[in-house]
Design a protein around this motif. Structure first.
Motif, PDB file in Angstrom:
ATOM      1  N   GLU A   1       0.871  -1.168   0.000  1.00  8.03           N
ATOM      2  CA  GLU A   1       0.000   0.000   0.000  1.00  8.03           C
ATOM      3  C   GLU A   1       0.908   1.218   0.000  1.00  8.03           C
ATOM      4  O   GLU A   1       2.083   1.128   0.377  1.00  8.03           O
ATOM      5  CB  GLU A   1      -0.915   0.026   1.232  1.00  8.03           C
ATOM      6  CG  GLU A   1      -0.173   0.260   2.550  1.00  8.03           C
ATOM      7  CD  GLU A   1      -1.093   0.236   3.760  1.00  8.03           C
ATOM      8  OE1 GLU A   1      -2.187  -0.362   3.668  1.00  8.03           O
ATOM      9  OE2 GLU A   1      -0.711   0.810   4.811  1.00  8.03           O
ATOM     10  N   VAL A   2       0.376   2.351  -0.422  1.00  9.38           N
ATOM     11  CA  VAL A   2       1.122   3.608  -0.343  1.00  9.38           C
ATOM     12  C   VAL A   2       0.405   4.520   0.634  1.00  9.38           C
ATOM     13  O   VAL A   2      -0.813   4.662   0.591  1.00  9.38           O
ATOM     14  CB  VAL A   2       1.265   4.283  -1.715  1.00  9.38           C
ATOM     15  CG1 VAL A   2       1.865   5.678  -1.561  1.00  9.38           C
ATOM     16  CG2 VAL A   2       2.164   3.449  -2.623  1.00  9.38           C
ATOM     17  N   ARG A   3       1.173   5.103   1.537  1.00  8.43           N
ATOM     18  CA  ARG A   3       0.638   5.973   2.577  1.00  8.43           C
ATOM     19  C   ARG A   3       1.139   7.394   2.355  1.00  8.43           C
ATOM     20  O   ARG A   3       2.332   7.615   2.123  1.00  8.43           O
ATOM     21  CB  ARG A   3       1.090   5.483   3.956  1.00  8.43           C
ATOM     22  CG  ARG A   3       0.829   4.005   4.179  1.00  8.43           C
ATOM     23  CD  ARG A   3       1.608   3.476   5.372  1.00  8.43           C
ATOM     24  NE  ARG A   3       1.507   2.012   5.476  1.00  8.43           N
ATOM     25  CZ  ARG A   3       2.217   1.268   6.309  1.00  8.43           C
ATOM     26  NH1 ARG A   3       3.109   1.845   7.101  1.00  8.43           N
ATOM     27  NH2 ARG A   3       2.067  -0.042   6.335  1.00  8.43           N
ATOM     28  N   LEU A   4       0.225   8.336   2.426  1.00  5.76           N
ATOM     29  CA  LEU A   4       0.547   9.746   2.280  1.00  5.76           C
ATOM     30  C   LEU A   4       0.147  10.468   3.566  1.00  5.76           C
ATOM     31  O   LEU A   4      -0.954  10.260   4.077  1.00  5.76           O
ATOM     32  CB  LEU A   4      -0.202  10.351   1.086  1.00  5.76           C
ATOM     33  CG  LEU A   4      -0.027   9.619  -0.253  1.00  5.76           C
ATOM     34  CD1 LEU A   4      -0.954  10.206  -1.307  1.00  5.76           C
ATOM     35  CD2 LEU A   4       1.416   9.674  -0.729  1.00  5.76           C
ATOM     36  N   TYR A   5       1.046  11.308   4.074  1.00  3.42           N
ATOM     37  CA  TYR A   5       0.792  12.041   5.303  1.00  3.42           C
ATOM     38  C   TYR A   5       1.148  13.506   5.103  1.00  3.42           C
ATOM     39  O   TYR A   5       2.287  13.821   4.727  1.00  3.42           O
ATOM     40  CB  TYR A   5       1.650  11.522   6.458  1.00  3.42           C
ATOM     41  CG  TYR A   5       1.508  10.060   6.790  1.00  3.42           C
ATOM     42  CD1 TYR A   5       0.602   9.624   7.759  1.00  3.42           C
ATOM     43  CD2 TYR A   5       2.303   9.100   6.164  1.00  3.42           C
ATOM     44  CE1 TYR A   5       0.494   8.279   8.083  1.00  3.42           C
ATOM     45  CE2 TYR A   5       2.196   7.757   6.484  1.00  3.42           C
ATOM     46  CZ  TYR A   5       1.288   7.353   7.452  1.00  3.42           C
ATOM     47  OH  TYR A   5       1.188   6.022   7.767  1.00  3.42           O
ATOM     48  N   ASP A   6       0.225  14.411   5.359  1.00  8.99           N
ATOM     49  CA  ASP A   6       0.558  15.827   5.438  1.00  8.99           C
ATOM     50  C   ASP A   6       1.160  16.089   6.818  1.00  8.99           C
ATOM     51  O   ASP A   6       0.571  15.713   7.836  1.00  8.99           O
ATOM     52  CB  ASP A   6      -0.690  16.693   5.266  1.00  8.99           C
ATOM     53  CG  ASP A   6      -1.234  16.658   3.848  1.00  8.99           C
ATOM     54  OD1 ASP A   6      -0.472  16.321   2.927  1.00  8.99           O
ATOM     55  OD2 ASP A   6      -2.434  16.976   3.676  1.00  8.99           O
ATOM     56  N   ILE A   7       2.315  16.719   6.858  1.00  6.10           N
ATOM     57  CA  ILE A   7       2.967  17.009   8.137  1.00  6.10           C
ATOM     58  C   ILE A   7       3.225  18.510   8.241  1.00  6.10           C
ATOM     59  O   ILE A   7       3.271  19.223   7.238  1.00  6.10           O
ATOM     60  CB  ILE A   7       4.279  16.212   8.307  1.00  6.10           C
ATOM     61  CG1 ILE A   7       5.283  16.560   7.202  1.00  6.10           C
ATOM     62  CG2 ILE A   7       3.992  14.719   8.307  1.00  6.10           C
ATOM     63  CD1 ILE A   7       6.644  15.909   7.401  1.00  6.10           C
ATOM     64  N   ASP A   8       3.426  18.996   9.465  1.00  9.93           N
ATOM     65  CA  ASP A   8       3.554  20.430   9.702  1.00  9.93           C
ATOM     66  C   ASP A   8       4.834  21.028   9.135  1.00  9.93           C
ATOM     67  O   ASP A   8       4.899  22.240   8.920  1.00  9.93           O
ATOM     68  CB  ASP A   8       3.478  20.719  11.203  1.00  9.93           C
ATOM     69  CG  ASP A   8       2.089  20.473  11.778  1.00  9.93           C
ATOM     70  OD1 ASP A   8       1.102  20.519  11.008  1.00  9.93           O
ATOM     71  OD2 ASP A   8       1.991  20.218  13.000  1.00  9.93           O
ATOM     72  N   CYS A   9       5.846  20.226   8.912  1.00  7.20           N
ATOM     73  CA  CYS A   9       7.105  20.745   8.354  1.00  7.20           C
ATOM     74  C   CYS A   9       6.832  21.431   7.014  1.00  7.20           C
ATOM     75  O   CYS A   9       6.159  20.864   6.146  1.00  7.20           O
ATOM     76  CB  CYS A   9       8.108  19.621   8.153  1.00  7.20           C
ATOM     77  SG  CYS A   9       8.462  18.682   9.646  1.00  7.20           S
ATOM     78  N   LYS A  10       7.375  22.612   6.841  1.00 13.01           N
ATOM     79  CA  LYS A  10       7.101  23.381   5.622  1.00 13.01           C
ATOM     80  C   LYS A  10       8.163  23.206   4.541  1.00 13.01           C
ATOM     81  O   LYS A  10       7.938  23.570   3.382  1.00 13.01           O
ATOM     82  CB  LYS A  10       6.961  24.868   5.966  1.00 13.01           C
ATOM     83  CG  LYS A  10       5.791  25.183   6.885  1.00 13.01           C
ATOM     84  CD  LYS A  10       5.742  26.671   7.212  1.00 13.01           C
ATOM     85  CE  LYS A  10       4.511  27.014   8.046  1.00 13.01           C
ATOM     86  NZ  LYS A  10       4.496  26.294   9.346  1.00 13.01           N
TER      87      LYS A  10
END
Length: 283
Positions: free
Chosen positions: A161-170
């Motif tokens: 599976e492929v997992r995508l995460y938005d993280i706070d690092c800019k």
């Protein structure tokens, strides 16, 4: 065999079963394509950047991404990173096992997105305890709470599976600080560490035109429909990282991070381009 569904007979009574009985459960045919019948595709995208935490998955995520406030943003840079996992005593295998992912920077500059390939249902089966969520060590993570039921299954180390995460690092610098914060050099107890020997080892600008979040999701869904087998040597997080970085940046000669994965590596950049063969519900 005590009972078979295809025979059309009623289930046996518990008293009719031997003390040691093995059961084989057969899932609906649509589960070969995704976690929900109306949203095929083994990829999910977790974010806390749009108010309430959400976990989009499968083809339906594209419609949501097209309606987001940052839907017109485009990917501007890709950074490939690697790390080992913290353990008390590293074995030879531990010292040669690296996880690889790709960090995506966006034109809006508000947050970045992690892309990684791993065992199917590995995140849901592990209670949503990802290295990219701040509440990883809580009894129940926000990610797990907002996961659809279909994502909460025992993991399968033979499929992907492929997992995508938005993280706070800019940006890259903030991401490197995040890696260091949870590394063996942080001074944290071993149980709170997430990374060993983390590093960003390749960076480049995005050279594919207009990679919006929705289009990026489509590329990922295309890829996951073709690369469904997980293999430690030739289909894993490192080969995905090389494929994605090479595809987005147009870089030549991109290979997996560790020597072990290089001999059998075949670049699969075209797997991002073409739509899957599965039939969507509205077709």
């Amino acid at each position: 065999r005590v009972w078979d569904a295809k025979d059309g007979k009623p289930l046996p009574r518990p008293s009719d079963l031997p003390k040691e009985t093995r059961a084989t459960f057969v899932a609906p045919t649509w589960t070969a394509h995704g976690w929900a019948e109306d949203s095929p595709g083994f990829a999910f995208w977790y974010s806390t950047q749009f108010g309430e935490p959400r976990c989009l998955y499968g083809e339906r995520m594209v419609q949501t991404l097209e309606a987001d406030p940052v839907s017109s943003a485009t990917a501007v840079a890709a950074h490939t990173f690697a790390h080992r996992y913290p353990v008390e005593k590293e074995s030879l295998e531990d010292r040669n096992t690296y996880h690889v992912g790709v960090l995506i920077e966006w034109s809006h500059g508000l947050f970045t997105t992690i892309a990684e390939l791993a065992w199917r249902n590995g995140c849901g089966g592990y209670g949503g305890r990802a290295n990219w969520v701040p509440d990883k060590l809580e009894p129940e993570t926000q990610l797990f709470r907002c996961m659809a039921p279909g994502l909460k299954r025992p993991w399968n180390n033979k499929q992907t599976e492929v997992r995508l995460y938005d993280i706070d690092c800019k940006n890259k610098a903030e991401f490197e600080a995040y890696l260091s914060k949870y590394s063996e050099k942080s001074g944290l107890p071993l149980a709170e560490q997430r990374f060993r020997d983390p590093k960003v080892f390749a960076s480049n600008q995005i050279r594919v035109r207009r990679v919006t979040p929705a289009r990026f999701a489509e590329y990922i869904l295309n890829y996951t429909s073709r690369i469904q087998e997980y293999n430690k040597l030739y289909a894993n997080c490192q080969t995905f990282g090389a494929d994605l970085f090479g595809f987005l940046s147009g870089s030549r000669g991109v290979v997996p991070y560790h020597d072990i994965c290089r001999p059998m590596y075949k670049q699969r950049t075209l797997s991002f381009v073409y739509a899957p063969h599965y039939e969507l519900p509205d077709q």
